[in-house]
Design a protein around this motif. Structure first.
Motif, short mmCIF file in Angstrom:
data_model
loop_
_atom_site.label_atom_id
_atom_site.label_comp_id
_atom_site.label_asym_id
_atom_site.label_seq_id
_atom_site.Cartn_x
_atom_site.Cartn_y
_atom_site.Cartn_z
N GLY A 85 -4.31 -1.30 4.11
CA GLY A 85 -5.51 -1.45 4.92
C GLY A 85 -6.61 -0.55 4.40
O GLY A 85 -6.33 0.46 3.74
N VAL A 86 -7.85 -0.93 4.67
CA VAL A 86 -8.98 -0.08 4.29
C VAL A 86 -9.86 0.15 5.51
O VAL A 86 -9.94 -0.70 6.39
N ALA A 142 -5.96 9.88 2.27
CA ALA A 142 -7.11 9.75 1.36
C ALA A 142 -8.25 8.95 1.98
O ALA A 142 -9.38 9.01 1.49
N SER A 143 -7.94 8.21 3.05
CA SER A 143 -9.00 7.44 3.73
C SER A 143 -10.15 8.35 4.15
O SER A 143 -11.27 7.90 4.34
N TRP A 144 -9.84 9.63 4.34
CA TRP A 144 -10.85 10.58 4.85
C TRP A 144 -11.51 11.38 3.73
O TRP A 144 -12.36 12.23 4.00
N ASN A 160 1.55 -2.34 5.56
CA ASN A 160 0.80 -1.08 5.73
C ASN A 160 -0.60 -1.15 5.16
O ASN A 160 -1.50 -0.48 5.66
N VAL A 209 -7.97 -7.74 3.54
CA VAL A 209 -7.04 -6.63 3.30
C VAL A 209 -6.26 -6.27 4.57
O VAL A 209 -5.05 -6.08 4.53
N ALA A 224 0.80 -1.91 -4.72
CA ALA A 224 -0.53 -1.30 -4.62
C ALA A 224 -1.25 -1.77 -5.89
O ALA A 224 -0.65 -2.46 -6.72
N ARG A 225 -2.52 -1.39 -6.05
CA ARG A 225 -3.23 -1.88 -7.24
C ARG A 225 -3.00 -1.01 -8.47
O ARG A 225 -2.79 -1.52 -9.57
N GLY A 235 0.83 -1.21 0.00
CA GLY A 235 0.00 0.00 0.00
C GLY A 235 0.86 1.25 0.00
O GLY A 235 0.66 2.17 0.81
N THR A 264 1.51 3.69 -2.35
CA THR A 264 1.37 4.86 -3.23
C THR A 264 0.69 6.07 -2.59
O THR A 264 0.67 7.14 -3.18
N LYS A 265 0.07 5.87 -1.45
CA LYS A 265 -0.67 6.99 -0.85
C LYS A 265 -0.45 7.03 0.66
O LYS A 265 -0.01 6.06 1.26
N CYS A 297 -0.94 -1.01 12.54
CA CYS A 297 -2.19 -1.37 13.21
C CYS A 297 -3.05 -0.12 13.29
O CYS A 297 -3.19 0.61 12.31
N SER A 298 -3.61 0.18 14.45
CA SER A 298 -4.49 1.34 14.62
C SER A 298 -4.76 1.50 16.11
O SER A 298 -4.62 0.54 16.88
N SER A 335 -5.98 -8.03 -1.28
CA SER A 335 -7.13 -8.75 -0.72
C SER A 335 -7.17 -10.18 -1.25
O SER A 335 -7.92 -11.02 -0.76
N1 LIG Z 1 -5.71 7.24 7.88
C1 LIG Z 1 -6.01 6.97 9.15
O1 LIG Z 1 -6.69 7.74 9.84
C2 LIG Z 1 -5.48 5.69 9.78
C3 LIG Z 1 -5.56 5.54 11.17
C4 LIG Z 1 -5.10 4.37 11.75
C5 LIG Z 1 -4.55 3.37 10.97
N2 LIG Z 1 -4.49 3.53 9.62
C6 LIG Z 1 -3.93 2.42 8.84
O2 LIG Z 1 -2.82 2.88 8.07
C7 LIG Z 1 -2.72 2.12 6.86
C8 LIG Z 1 -2.65 3.07 5.67
O3 LIG Z 1 -3.84 3.85 5.67
P1 LIG Z 1 -3.96 5.19 4.78
O4 LIG Z 1 -5.02 6.00 5.41
O5 LIG Z 1 -2.61 5.75 4.56
O6 LIG Z 1 -4.54 4.58 3.42
P2 LIG Z 1 -4.76 5.32 1.98
O7 LIG Z 1 -4.30 6.72 2.01
O8 LIG Z 1 -6.16 5.01 1.60
O9 LIG Z 1 -3.76 4.47 1.04
C9 LIG Z 1 -3.95 3.09 0.91
C10 LIG Z 1 -2.83 2.51 0.08
O10 LIG Z 1 -3.05 1.09 0.00
C11 LIG Z 1 -3.31 0.72 -1.36
N3 LIG Z 1 -4.36 -0.29 -1.33
C12 LIG Z 1 -5.61 -0.19 -0.82
N4 LIG Z 1 -6.28 -1.35 -0.98
C13 LIG Z 1 -5.42 -2.20 -1.61
C14 LIG Z 1 -5.52 -3.54 -2.06
N5 LIG Z 1 -6.65 -4.26 -1.92
N6 LIG Z 1 -4.45 -4.11 -2.67
C15 LIG Z 1 -3.32 -3.39 -2.86
N7 LIG Z 1 -3.16 -2.13 -2.43
C16 LIG Z 1 -4.21 -1.53 -1.83
C17 LIG Z 1 -3.69 2.00 -2.08
O11 LIG Z 1 -3.36 1.98 -3.47
P3 LIG Z 1 -4.39 1.39 -4.58
O12 LIG Z 1 -5.72 2.02 -4.29
O13 LIG Z 1 -3.80 1.77 -5.90
O14 LIG Z 1 -4.40 -0.09 -4.37
C18 LIG Z 1 -2.79 3.01 -1.34
O15 LIG Z 1 -1.47 2.93 -1.82
C19 LIG Z 1 -3.94 1.21 6.86
O16 LIG Z 1 -3.58 -0.07 7.34
C20 LIG Z 1 -4.91 1.88 7.80
O17 LIG Z 1 -5.82 0.97 8.40
C21 LIG Z 1 -4.93 4.66 9.00
#
Ligand SMILES: NC(=O)c1ccc[n+]([C@@H]2O[C@H](COP(=O)([O-])OP(=O)(O)OC[C@H]3O[C@@H](n4cnc5c(N)ncnc54)[C@H](OP(=O)(O)O)[C@@H]3O)[C@@H](O)[C@H]2O)c1
Length: 231
Positions: free
Chosen positions: A88-89, A187-189, A86, A109, A31-32, A7, A9-10, A137-138, A61
């Motif tokens: 996660g969704v 971008a999750s948000w 890393n 995932v 990443a995808r 994961g 790229t973002k 984790c989280s 996934s």
């Molecule tokens: N953001 C938060 O508030 C937060 C808080 C606590 C924990 N976390 C954890 O931190 C980690 C990263 O979160 P983030 O918020 O940085 O995510 P994000 O900005 O949404 O980025 C997700 C990354 O994972 C890739 N990805 C998503 N689904 C995938 C799949 N099925 N197969 C391959 N690649 C996939 C995406 O690229 P593609 O779409 O091109 O695949 C992207 O590179 C996660 O485990 C999340 O649970 C985040």
């Protein structure tokens, strides 16, 4: 030195990737979206031309794609120094609308990807008696959010797996660290009404990862939250 990031790229994965590039690690990134992977590879190589950056489009996934991703790097590099699980969704559900399908999708995932990516590298880590596994984790790895039941359960499974890995691998001088971010500006948000400037920034999480990697000791956990307790 070689590192793999899922994961990449973002968001948090990208911040960790750039931090590792700055430390001189060769990188295996998944990443995808292929275009975003290509863009990131070029971005890194423009700044750090001596680093090897290998990108592979993969859907974490999917069991076979994930195993195949791991085997590509096992066959090519043989061993690695750092594995960052890393990917996660985040999606919301509650006890009322909890479904087996939803739970399985989330587990695939957020939990199985890490397990499927880690297991093939364990014999190599143990043989070399070095290496570091970082699992993102989280804060919800330690408490339930009622409106994110599947997510909380999947992150609690990842946290427990991290603890089992740590106790097993400590005897082999392999470090295992759990990173537990609270709300982080990624971008999750997107599309949600969230005060992202007050959130933890992805670079803050990457700094925690660097601290764990560079430490002479074993950083078991790094937990970071926004200052405002509302988030
Ligand atoms: N953001 C938060 O508030 C937060 C808080 C606590 C924990 N976390 C954890 O931190 C980690 C990263 O979160 P983030 O918020 O940085 O995510 P994000 O900005 O949404 O980025 C997700 C990354 O994972 C890739 N990805 C998503 N689904 C995938 C799949 N099925 N197969 C391959 N690649 C996939 C995406 O690229 P593609 O779409 O091109 O695949 C992207 O590179 C996660 O485990 C999340 O649970 C985040």
């Amino acid at each position: 030195m070689k590192a793999i990031v899922s994961g990449a790229t973002k968001g948090i994965g990208k911040a960790i990737t750039l931090a590792l590039a700055n430390e001189g690690y060769d990188l295996g990134l998944g990443a995808r979206n292929l275009e975003e992977l290509d863009f990131l590879r070029k971005e890194i190589q423009a700044i750090y031309p001596n680093i090897e950056v290998i990108t592979k489009s993969v859907d974490f996934s999917q069991k076979h794609e994930t195993r195949n991703f791991a085997e590509t790097f096992l066959n090519y590099w043989g061993d690695i120094d750092i594995l960052v699980n890393n990917v996660g969704v985040y999606e919301e559900d509650s006890l009322d609308d909890l479904s087996e399908n939803g739970l399985m999708n989330m587990f695939n995932v957020n939990f199985f990807s890490a397990m499927r990516l880690t297991q093939p590298f364990l014999p190599e880590f143990k043989k070399r008696k070095s290496g570091h596994i970082i699992n993102i984790c989280s804060v919800l790895s330690k408490k339930m959010r009622k409106r994110a039941v599947s997510y909380s359960l999947s992150k609690q499974a990842l946290y427990s797996y991290t603890k089992i890995l740590r106790s097993e691998l400590r005897d082999y001088d392999v470090k295992v660290t759990a990173i537990l971010p609270g709300s982080t500006n990624t971008a999750s948000w997107d599309g949600l009404d969230a005060p992202v400037d007050d959130f933890v920034q992805p670079e803050d999480v990457a700094n925690g990862v660097l601290m764990a990697i560079k430490s002479n000791g074993l950083v078991e956990e790094f937990e970071i939250k926004p200052i405002n307790p509302k988030y």
